[in-house]
Design a protein around this motif. Structure first.
Motif, PDB file in Angstrom:
ATOM      1  N   PRO A 145      -7.571   3.241   7.335  1.00 48.33           N
ATOM      2  CA  PRO A 145      -6.843   4.159   8.217  1.00 48.33           C
ATOM      3  C   PRO A 145      -5.464   4.492   7.658  1.00 48.33           C
ATOM      4  O   PRO A 145      -4.941   3.771   6.797  1.00 48.33           O
ATOM      5  CB  PRO A 145      -6.738   3.372   9.520  1.00 48.33           C
ATOM      6  N   ALA A 146      -4.887   5.580   8.172  1.00 47.07           N
ATOM      7  CA  ALA A 146      -3.576   6.032   7.693  1.00 47.07           C
ATOM      8  C   ALA A 146      -2.495   4.970   7.918  1.00 47.07           C
ATOM      9  O   ALA A 146      -1.519   4.916   7.171  1.00 47.07           O
ATOM     10  CB  ALA A 146      -3.199   7.331   8.402  1.00 47.07           C
ATOM     11  N   GLU A 147      -2.697   4.101   8.921  1.00 50.85           N
ATOM     12  CA  GLU A 147      -1.654   3.098   9.251  1.00 50.85           C
ATOM     13  C   GLU A 147      -1.447   2.052   8.172  1.00 50.85           C
ATOM     14  O   GLU A 147      -0.470   1.312   8.224  1.00 50.85           O
ATOM     15  CB  GLU A 147      -1.996   2.358  10.561  1.00 50.85           C
ATOM     16  N   CYS A 151      -6.263   7.543   0.876  1.00 40.76           N
ATOM     17  CA  CYS A 151      -7.021   8.800   0.881  1.00 40.76           C
ATOM     18  C   CYS A 151      -6.910   9.409   2.280  1.00 40.76           C
ATOM     19  O   CYS A 151      -7.323   8.786   3.265  1.00 40.76           O
ATOM     20  CB  CYS A 151      -8.477   8.529   0.528  1.00 40.76           C
ATOM     21  N   LYS A 152      -6.348  10.633   2.343  1.00 41.46           N
ATOM     22  CA  LYS A 152      -6.060  11.215   3.659  1.00 41.46           C
ATOM     23  C   LYS A 152      -7.297  11.742   4.356  1.00 41.46           C
ATOM     24  O   LYS A 152      -7.286  11.930   5.561  1.00 41.46           O
ATOM     25  CB  LYS A 152      -5.049  12.354   3.507  1.00 41.46           C
ATOM     26  N   VAL A 157       0.868  -1.182   0.000  1.00 40.40           N
ATOM     27  CA  VAL A 157       0.000   0.000   0.000  1.00 40.40           C
ATOM     28  C   VAL A 157       0.905   1.233   0.000  1.00 40.40           C
ATOM     29  O   VAL A 157       1.621   1.488   0.964  1.00 40.40           O
ATOM     30  CB  VAL A 157      -0.935   0.034   1.238  1.00 40.40           C
ATOM     31  N   THR A 158       0.887   1.980  -1.112  1.00 42.92           N
ATOM     32  CA  THR A 158       1.800   3.123  -1.214  1.00 42.92           C
ATOM     33  C   THR A 158       1.118   4.441  -0.869  1.00 42.92           C
ATOM     34  O   THR A 158       1.778   5.460  -0.704  1.00 42.92           O
ATOM     35  CB  THR A 158       2.389   3.234  -2.633  1.00 42.92           C
ATOM     36  N   VAL A 180      -0.660   2.430   5.155  1.00 45.49           N
ATOM     37  CA  VAL A 180       0.430   2.790   4.241  1.00 45.49           C
ATOM     38  C   VAL A 180       1.720   2.094   4.667  1.00 45.49           C
ATOM     39  O   VAL A 180       2.085   2.096   5.841  1.00 45.49           O
ATOM     40  CB  VAL A 180       0.624   4.324   4.216  1.00 45.49           C
ATOM     41  N   GLY A 181       2.366   1.467   3.667  1.00 47.84           N
ATOM     42  CA  GLY A 181       3.620   0.774   3.950  1.00 47.84           C
ATOM     43  C   GLY A 181       3.441  -0.682   4.325  1.00 47.84           C
ATOM     44  O   GLY A 181       4.409  -1.377   4.595  1.00 47.84           O
ATOM     45  N   HIS A 182       2.191  -1.145   4.349  1.00 51.25           N
ATOM     46  CA  HIS A 182       1.934  -2.558   4.658  1.00 51.25           C
ATOM     47  C   HIS A 182       1.459  -3.289   3.404  1.00 51.25           C
ATOM     48  O   HIS A 182       0.956  -2.670   2.466  1.00 51.25           O
ATOM     49  CB  HIS A 182       0.880  -2.678   5.759  1.00 51.25           C
ATOM     50  N   ARG A 183       1.603  -4.584   3.409  1.00 53.01           N
ATOM     51  CA  ARG A 183       1.155  -5.402   2.271  1.00 53.01           C
ATOM     52  C   ARG A 183      -0.347  -5.644   2.385  1.00 53.01           C
ATOM     53  O   ARG A 183      -0.865  -5.802   3.500  1.00 53.01           O
ATOM     54  CB  ARG A 183       1.886  -6.752   2.278  1.00 53.01           C
TER      55      ARG A 183
END
Lengths: 158, 190
Positions: A96-98, A66-67, A62-63, A100-103
């Motif tokens: 959620p914002a968390e 939506c903020k 997940v790059t 981002v950076g996870h698969r």
């Protein structure tokens, strides 16, 4: 009475011990995944007409998210410089914002979106506002066609 | 032997309304605060605030994703290699650390370090209000909805006389009904 503080302390201990387990778990959104065939993002982007309006499942990093509404995630492709947007209806799933950076694995219908120049301008303006960038109307030259996944479910691996 | 007191429906209603009100008070306030926050989701993120730090560095063109990450870690003095790296173009690089990201344009020598933080209290109120927990909380939320239903239905019947439903109460109830109906009518006409 001495048992109440002991019980309270035990409960706190159990909660503290359980927290990492909860945090490490996969998080399921919407209907989850597993019904549609797993397809590589590169396959979707290189042969889009083959997959339009079909159910697909993709997996990747997940790059972006939506903020404001948490209504989309950007999923990196298996090849460099490729990614695909996974969009859901506002409020149906909220990412959620968390994430981002996870698969993640995401599932939905692969769709083709054709925007007129006016619609493309409005989209570019919204994108610029969302990212705090200056909007340059000359950056949109004409109608725009792009592909995305209209989501039914997702699983994010934390 | 004492005389038997007559059953008073309105007194029972008032007592129930008072006690259900006590039980629901916290969630009414919590859901109202969260409701205002999520109503304006187009203008802000009601759950997170984003701490943003802009950084500059000498521009470079990386030959690979790995080189891009290594150079950025060195130039921006980042705490070790990132968990994940993504490039959307050869010079647009994103580094992912646990809970924060670095978005860099290596051609321009510009980077943005972004850390999302849960909003104090509001994140938790939204969690309850939007039923993020699902499971057992759904049942608590359903009970709360039933309590609100009872408060809404019993409220107009608590008082008699000129302050009751037969007095000015009926006009206030009517106003409360007409405002949303007006918006629904405008929606259909528009």
């Amino acid at each position: 009475m001495t048992s109440s503080p002991r019980i309270a302390a035990s409960l706190v201990l159990v909660l503290l011990l359980a927290t990492p387990l909860v945090l490490a778990a996969d998080k399921v959104f919407g209907e989850g995944v597993g019904k549609a065939p797993l397809v590589k993002v590169s396959e979707l982007l290189e042969h889009p007409e083959k997959w339009v309006d079909k159910p697909v499942r993709v997996e990747g990093l997940v790059t972006g998210v939506c903020k404001k509404r948490g209504c989309w995630m950007e999923i990196a492709g298996d090849k460099e410089f490729q990614s695909i947007r996974f969009k859901v209806q506002d409020g149906v799933m909220v990412f959620p914002a968390e994430v981002v950076g996870h698969r993640a694995e995401v599932e939905g219908t692969f769709v083709k979106v054709v925007l007129s120049k006016e619609q493309a301008l409005a989209r570019a303006k919204h994108h610029a506002e969302e990212h705090g960038e200056e909007f340059d109307p000359s950056s949109v030259e004409g109608p725009v066609t792009f592909y995305m996944i209209r989501g039914t479910g997702a699983v994010v691996h934390f | 032997m004492a005389a038997r007191r007559p059953f008073r429906f309105r007194k029972l209603l008032r007592d129930l309304h008072r006690d259900v009100g006590y039980l629901a008070a916290f969630l009414v306030v919590a859901y109202a605060i969260s409701g205002i926050a999520v109503n304006h989701v187009a203008d802000w993120n009601p759950n997170y605030r984003f701490e943003v730090e802009e950084r500059t560095f000498p521009p470079f063109t990386p030959a690979s994703r790995e080189e891009a990450a290594a150079r950025l870690v060195e130039l921006l003095d980042l705490p070790g290699p990132p968990r994940e790296v993504f490039r959307s173009t050869p010079t647009d690089v994103r580094l992912f650390y646990e809970g924060w990201t670095v978005t860099a344009d290596t051609a321009a020598g510009h980077a943005v370090v972004e850390r999302p933080h849960e909003r104090f209290v509001l994140y938790d109120l939204n969690w309850l209000h939007l039923n993020k927990g699902k499971g057992a909380w759904t049942w608590v939320a359903d009970l709360f909805a039933l309590a609100l239903l009872f408060l809404g239905l019993s409220g107009p019947f608590l008082l008699k006389g000129k302050h009751g439903l037969a007095g000015r109460g009926k006009w206030l109830v009517l106003a409360g009904v007409l405002v949303p109906l007006l918006f629904l009518a405008l929606r259909r006409l528009g």
